[in-house]
Every structure is written in structure tokens, then in C-alpha cells.
Motif scaffolding. Structure first.
Motif, PDB file in Angstrom:
ATOM      1  N   GLY A  96       0.790  -1.227   0.000  1.00 10.51           N
ATOM      2  CA  GLY A  96       0.000   0.000   0.000  1.00 10.51           C
ATOM      3  C   GLY A  96       0.817   1.269   0.000  1.00 10.51           C
ATOM      4  O   GLY A  96       0.300   2.335   0.344  1.00 10.51           O
ATOM      5  N   GLU A  97       2.090   1.200  -0.421  1.00  9.77           N
ATOM      6  CA  GLU A  97       2.956   2.374  -0.392  1.00  9.77           C
ATOM      7  C   GLU A  97       3.602   2.626  -1.752  1.00  9.77           C
ATOM      8  O   GLU A  97       3.826   1.708  -2.538  1.00  9.77           O
ATOM      9  CB  GLU A  97       4.058   2.208   0.664  1.00  9.77           C
ATOM     10  N   ILE A  98       3.924   3.903  -1.986  1.00  7.01           N
ATOM     11  CA  ILE A  98       4.640   4.347  -3.180  1.00  7.01           C
ATOM     12  C   ILE A  98       5.905   5.069  -2.711  1.00  7.01           C
ATOM     13  O   ILE A  98       5.822   5.957  -1.845  1.00  7.01           O
ATOM     14  CB  ILE A  98       3.794   5.312  -4.026  1.00  7.01           C
ATOM     15  N   VAL A  99       7.043   4.705  -3.257  1.00  2.50           N
ATOM     16  CA  VAL A  99       8.300   5.371  -2.910  1.00  2.50           C
ATOM     17  C   VAL A  99       8.889   5.993  -4.170  1.00  2.50           C
ATOM     18  O   VAL A  99       9.045   5.320  -5.195  1.00  2.50           O
ATOM     19  CB  VAL A  99       9.306   4.395  -2.276  1.00  2.50           C
ATOM     20  N   LEU A 100       9.207   7.279  -4.074  1.00  2.83           N
ATOM     21  CA  LEU A 100       9.825   8.020  -5.174  1.00  2.83           C
ATOM     22  C   LEU A 100      11.287   8.275  -4.805  1.00  2.83           C
ATOM     23  O   LEU A 100      11.563   9.019  -3.859  1.00  2.83           O
ATOM     24  CB  LEU A 100       9.094   9.343  -5.401  1.00  2.83           C
ATOM     25  N   PHE A 101      12.202   7.653  -5.515  1.00  2.29           N
ATOM     26  CA  PHE A 101      13.624   7.833  -5.224  1.00  2.29           C
ATOM     27  C   PHE A 101      14.175   8.999  -6.038  1.00  2.29           C
ATOM     28  O   PHE A 101      14.264   8.936  -7.265  1.00  2.29           O
ATOM     29  CB  PHE A 101      14.412   6.568  -5.573  1.00  2.29           C
ATOM     30  N   ASP A 102      14.534  10.076  -5.328  1.00  2.64           N
ATOM     31  CA  ASP A 102      15.213  11.215  -5.939  1.00  2.64           C
ATOM     32  C   ASP A 102      16.706  10.885  -5.928  1.00  2.64           C
ATOM     33  O   ASP A 102      17.421  11.195  -4.988  1.00  2.64           O
ATOM     34  CB  ASP A 102      14.923  12.488  -5.144  1.00  2.64           C
ATOM     35  N   ARG A 103      17.154  10.236  -6.978  1.00  3.95           N
ATOM     36  CA  ARG A 103      18.422   9.526  -7.072  1.00  3.95           C
ATOM     37  C   ARG A 103      18.300   8.262  -6.206  1.00  3.95           C
ATOM     38  O   ARG A 103      17.490   8.188  -5.305  1.00  3.95           O
ATOM     39  CB  ARG A 103      19.620  10.379  -6.675  1.00  3.95           C
ATOM     40  N   SER A 104      19.142   7.290  -6.505  1.00  2.03           N
ATOM     41  CA  SER A 104      18.939   5.970  -5.916  1.00  2.03           C
ATOM     42  C   SER A 104      20.261   5.239  -5.849  1.00  2.03           C
ATOM     43  O   SER A 104      21.333   5.852  -5.817  1.00  2.03           O
ATOM     44  CB  SER A 104      17.940   5.196  -6.784  1.00  2.03           C
ATOM     45  N   TRP A 105      20.164   3.910  -5.867  1.00  2.00           N
ATOM     46  CA  TRP A 105      21.381   3.104  -5.881  1.00  2.00           C
ATOM     47  C   TRP A 105      22.226   3.348  -7.128  1.00  2.00           C
ATOM     48  O   TRP A 105      23.394   2.978  -7.184  1.00  2.00           O
ATOM     49  CB  TRP A 105      21.047   1.624  -5.750  1.00  2.00           C
ATOM     50  N   TYR A 106      21.647   4.032  -8.119  1.00  2.09           N
ATOM     51  CA  TYR A 106      22.411   4.325  -9.337  1.00  2.09           C
ATOM     52  C   TYR A 106      23.450   5.422  -9.132  1.00  2.09           C
ATOM     53  O   TYR A 106      24.194   5.744 -10.067  1.00  2.09           O
ATOM     54  CB  TYR A 106      21.466   4.670 -10.481  1.00  2.09           C
ATOM     55  N   ASN A 107      23.545   5.968  -7.930  1.00  2.00           N
ATOM     56  CA  ASN A 107      24.646   6.892  -7.633  1.00  2.00           C
ATOM     57  C   ASN A 107      25.996   6.235  -7.933  1.00  2.00           C
ATOM     58  O   ASN A 107      26.941   6.891  -8.366  1.00  2.00           O
ATOM     59  CB  ASN A 107      24.602   7.312  -6.161  1.00  2.00           C
ATOM     60  N   ARG A 108      26.059   4.938  -7.681  1.00  2.00           N
ATOM     61  CA  ARG A 108      27.343   4.245  -7.886  1.00  2.00           C
ATOM     62  C   ARG A 108      27.725   4.188  -9.355  1.00  2.00           C
ATOM     63  O   ARG A 108      28.920   4.178  -9.690  1.00  2.00           O
ATOM     64  CB  ARG A 108      27.282   2.838  -7.289  1.00  2.00           C
ATOM     65  N   ALA A 109      26.732   4.149 -10.233  1.00  2.00           N
ATOM     66  CA  ALA A 109      27.024   4.107 -11.661  1.00  2.00           C
ATOM     67  C   ALA A 109      27.299   5.484 -12.239  1.00  2.00           C
ATOM     68  O   ALA A 109      27.818   5.596 -13.351  1.00  2.00           O
ATOM     69  CB  ALA A 109      25.849   3.470 -12.412  1.00  2.00           C
ATOM     70  N   GLY A 110      26.953   6.528 -11.481  1.00  2.00           N
ATOM     71  CA  GLY A 110      27.121   7.889 -11.971  1.00  2.00           C
ATOM     72  C   GLY A 110      28.161   8.664 -11.200  1.00  2.00           C
ATOM     73  O   GLY A 110      29.367   8.545 -11.458  1.00  2.00           O
ATOM     74  N   VAL A 111      27.698   9.461 -10.230  1.00  2.00           N
ATOM     75  CA  VAL A 111      28.591  10.394  -9.556  1.00  2.00           C
ATOM     76  C   VAL A 111      29.731   9.687  -8.824  1.00  2.00           C
ATOM     77  O   VAL A 111      30.878  10.150  -8.859  1.00  2.00           O
ATOM     78  CB  VAL A 111      27.796  11.299  -8.589  1.00  2.00           C
ATOM     79  N   GLU A 112      29.445   8.555  -8.167  1.00  2.00           N
ATOM     80  CA  GLU A 112      30.514   7.878  -7.436  1.00  2.00           C
ATOM     81  C   GLU A 112      31.595   7.377  -8.390  1.00  2.00           C
ATOM     82  O   GLU A 112      32.794   7.472  -8.101  1.00  2.00           O
ATOM     83  CB  GLU A 112      29.945   6.715  -6.619  1.00  2.00           C
ATOM     84  N   HIS A 113      31.173   6.861  -9.516  1.00  2.00           N
ATOM     85  CA  HIS A 113      32.128   6.343 -10.502  1.00  2.00           C
ATOM     86  C   HIS A 113      32.926   7.473 -11.143  1.00  2.00           C
ATOM     87  O   HIS A 113      34.162   7.424 -11.212  1.00  2.00           O
ATOM     88  CB  HIS A 113      31.367   5.549 -11.568  1.00  2.00           C
ATOM     89  N   VAL A 114      32.240   8.520 -11.599  1.00  2.00           N
ATOM     90  CA  VAL A 114      32.894   9.610 -12.312  1.00  2.00           C
ATOM     91  C   VAL A 114      33.830  10.399 -11.392  1.00  2.00           C
ATOM     92  O   VAL A 114      34.936  10.792 -11.785  1.00  2.00           O
ATOM     93  CB  VAL A 114      31.855  10.538 -12.966  1.00  2.00           C
ATOM     94  N   MET A 115      33.368  10.638 -10.157  1.00  2.00           N
ATOM     95  CA  MET A 115      34.150  11.463  -9.238  1.00  2.00           C
ATOM     96  C   MET A 115      35.170  10.672  -8.436  1.00  2.00           C
ATOM     97  O   MET A 115      35.895  11.235  -7.614  1.00  2.00           O
ATOM     98  CB  MET A 115      33.208  12.209  -8.284  1.00  2.00           C
ATOM     99  N   GLY A 116      35.244   9.368  -8.644  1.00  2.00           N
ATOM    100  CA  GLY A 116      36.239   8.566  -7.946  1.00  2.00           C
ATOM    101  C   GLY A 116      35.891   8.261  -6.508  1.00  2.00           C
ATOM    102  O   GLY A 116      36.785   7.978  -5.701  1.00  2.00           O
ATOM    103  N   PHE A 117      34.596   8.280  -6.159  1.00  2.00           N
ATOM    104  CA  PHE A 117      34.183   7.992  -4.790  1.00  2.00           C
ATOM    105  C   PHE A 117      34.052   6.487  -4.533  1.00  2.00           C
ATOM    106  O   PHE A 117      33.773   6.067  -3.408  1.00  2.00           O
ATOM    107  CB  PHE A 117      32.854   8.672  -4.471  1.00  2.00           C
ATOM    108  N   CYS A 118      34.183   5.697  -5.574  1.00  2.00           N
ATOM    109  CA  CYS A 118      34.220   4.254  -5.415  1.00  2.00           C
ATOM    110  C   CYS A 118      35.355   3.723  -6.284  1.00  2.00           C
ATOM    111  O   CYS A 118      35.828   4.403  -7.200  1.00  2.00           O
ATOM    112  CB  CYS A 118      32.884   3.605  -5.813  1.00  2.00           C
ATOM    113  N   THR A 119      35.779   2.521  -6.012  1.00  2.00           N
ATOM    114  CA  THR A 119      36.857   1.932  -6.795  1.00  2.00           C
ATOM    115  C   THR A 119      36.299   1.358  -8.101  1.00  2.00           C
ATOM    116  O   THR A 119      35.083   1.165  -8.245  1.00  2.00           O
ATOM    117  CB  THR A 119      37.550   0.807  -6.016  1.00  2.00           C
TER     118      THR A 119
END
Length: 267
Positions: A96-119
Motif C-alpha cells: 500500500g505504499e509508493i516510494v519516489l527515489f530522488d536519485r537511488s542506488w544508481y549513484n554508484r554508476a554515476g557520480v561515485e564512478h565519475v568522481m572517484g568515490f568508489c573503486t
């Protein structure tokens, strides 16, 4: 030959159609509540691509106890030691719930990857695990929808400039946002690689052209509604009760309470 630029949606037509779609979103909400469905909507895209404004229009008339927005800050030191998807799992909807993710686990594929925040190893592990994770969600019965908001570099620049001049929106700009200008192509390559690995049949990506914010909002909401097999749930019949007769209650004198000054009187 250059593509012909699509005309901007007129304001009157936009407001009329937005209200109609928002009315349908309320119907969707009541169907979710009645059926015990679980809906997850992911909003991804470049900075200033229009995700936040669209989320506001989606949630504007919905019950916040049913539909909630999740926008997580950067992970804590403890969260950094967890399985990457772990902190997102606790925000997934119950029945009975709706969740809207304003950015999500895909941070790792984007900003974390590009900015070097993950290996590089963490990034590659994410690309392998993400489709498995999302298949598990879908098999569990969650309705998962993923939207990528695509904005041109010229339009992003215009929006950044407007934010710099607008004191009510300046907070939206961070050094990370400005860094994304010089890393435009790196983000493009990261997005392309992400789509190759995670645009799967069970949870496909849907791209929203967002140079025209009005068009983007209408298109995204209409697509979401069209992708869910909801139906109109008749509301409960309510009647206002008759107001009972007074039993002698007397309101205390107004000068015993402190009132907010009438700022509006000076306008």
C-alpha cells in the motif's frame, strides 16, 4: 540537417493536463492502498535535468503517508561498510505504499564512478549485481519504474545560471554540480555503460527528454500511469454529521494567548 526544435508546451494546456494527470495519480494511490501494491519509481539524470520538479508534481496531491520521497545524503562511515544496496532496502515500500527515489542506488554508476568515490572494482561489482537485485525486487512483486531525465548541455548551463541568480534556488548548486560541467563527457560515458548493463526486460529504463520541463513532467507522469494496471476505486461514502448544540463552552479571552502578528495587513 539539425533536428527541428519542439515547441514548448503552452502554460494553459500544461496546467490543464497536469491537473488531469494528478487526479489520475490520486486514483493510482487509492488503487495501491486498496490492492496492497508496492510501487518504486526511480528518478535519475544529470544535475538540473528536472527530476526534483517532476517529483514535486507527482507527489503534490498524494497522501504523504502513502507516497513518500527518498533522497538520501552521502553514506555514513557505518553505511560505507555495508553491502552497497543495504541502505536503500530499508526505504523500499511495504504493502500500500509508493516510494519516489530522488536519485537511488544508481549513484554508484554515476557520480561515485565519475568522481572517484568508489573503486573500479566496486563499480564493476555494482553493474553485475544491480540487474540481479532488481530482478529480485520484481519477482517479489514490486512495481519498479526507472526514468532517466535527459537534458542538453546548453539547457543545463542555462539552468545553472538561473540558479546562481535566484536566492531561492542557489542552495541547489554545489561544487559537485559545477564540477559536472567539466566532466560532461565522462558522465555521458558512465550513463551509456550503466544503460548497457541495467536496461533489462524486467526493469527497463525509460528516457525522458527534459529540455522542456513542462513536456517532461507530463510525459513522465502519463507514462507512469499507463504502465500500472490500476483502476478507479470508489471512495467511501461520507456524510458530515450535524453539529451538536452548545453545552455552554466559552472561549477564553483572546488577550490570554499570543498571536502571530498580521504581516499580511501591511501588504
Amino acid at each position: 540537417m539539425a533536428e527541428k526544435k519542439t515547441a514548448r508546451v503552452p502554460l494553459a494546456a500544461y496546467e490543464r493536463e497536469l491537473l488531469r494527470l494528478q487526479t489520475e495519480l490520486v486514483k493510482l494511490q487509492e488503487w495501491v492502498r486498496g490492492e496492497g501494491a508496492r510501487v518504486v519509481v526511480i528518478f535519475e539524470g544529470r544535475d538540473a535535468a528536472g527530476k526534483g520538479g517532476t517529483i514535486k508534481r507527482v507527489a503534490e496531491h498524494l497522501n504523504p503517508r502513502v507516497a513518500r520521497t527518498v533522497a538520501l545524503p552521502k553514506p555514513t562511515e557505518r553505511e560505507r561498510t555495508q553491502w552497497y544496496f543495504q541502505r536503500y532496502v530499508e526505504h523500499l515500500p511495504a504493502a500500500g505504499e509508493i516510494v519516489l527515489f530522488d536519485r537511488s542506488w544508481y549513484n554508484r554508476a554515476g557520480v561515485e564512478h565519475v568522481m572517484g568515490f568508489c573503486t573500479k572494482e566496486e563499480h564493476q561489482l555494482f553493474l553485475r549485481q544491480c540487474p540481479i537485485f532488481e530482478r529480485m525486487l520484481v519477482e517479489e512483486g514490486l512495481l519498479l519504474r526507472k526514468y532517466w531525465f535527459s537534458v542538453s548541455d546548453a539547457e543545463q548551463q542555462r539552468r545553472f545560471r538561473r540558479r546562481l541568480k535566484d536566492p531561492t534556488k542557489r542552495w541547489k548548486l554545489s561544487p559537485m554540480d559545477l564540477e559536472s560541467i567539466s566532466r560532461w563527457e565522462a558522465y555521458s560515458r558512465a550513463k551509456d555503460e550503466m544503460l548497457v548493463h541495467t536496461d533489462i526486460a524486467e526493469s527497463p529504463w525509460f528516457v525522458v527528454e527534459s529540455d522542456d520541463k513542462r513536456r517532461a513532467r507530463l510525459n513522465m507522469i502519463a507514462h507512469l500511469l499507463g504502465s500500472v494496471p490500476y483502476h478507479d476505486v470508489p471512495p467511501a461514502v461520507l456524510e458530515l454529521p450535524a453539529r451538536p448544540a452548545s453545552t455552554g463552552y466559552v472561549r477564553p479571552p483572546r488577550d490570554l494567548q499570543t498571536y502571530v502578528p498580521d504581516h499580511a495587513a501591511g501588504l
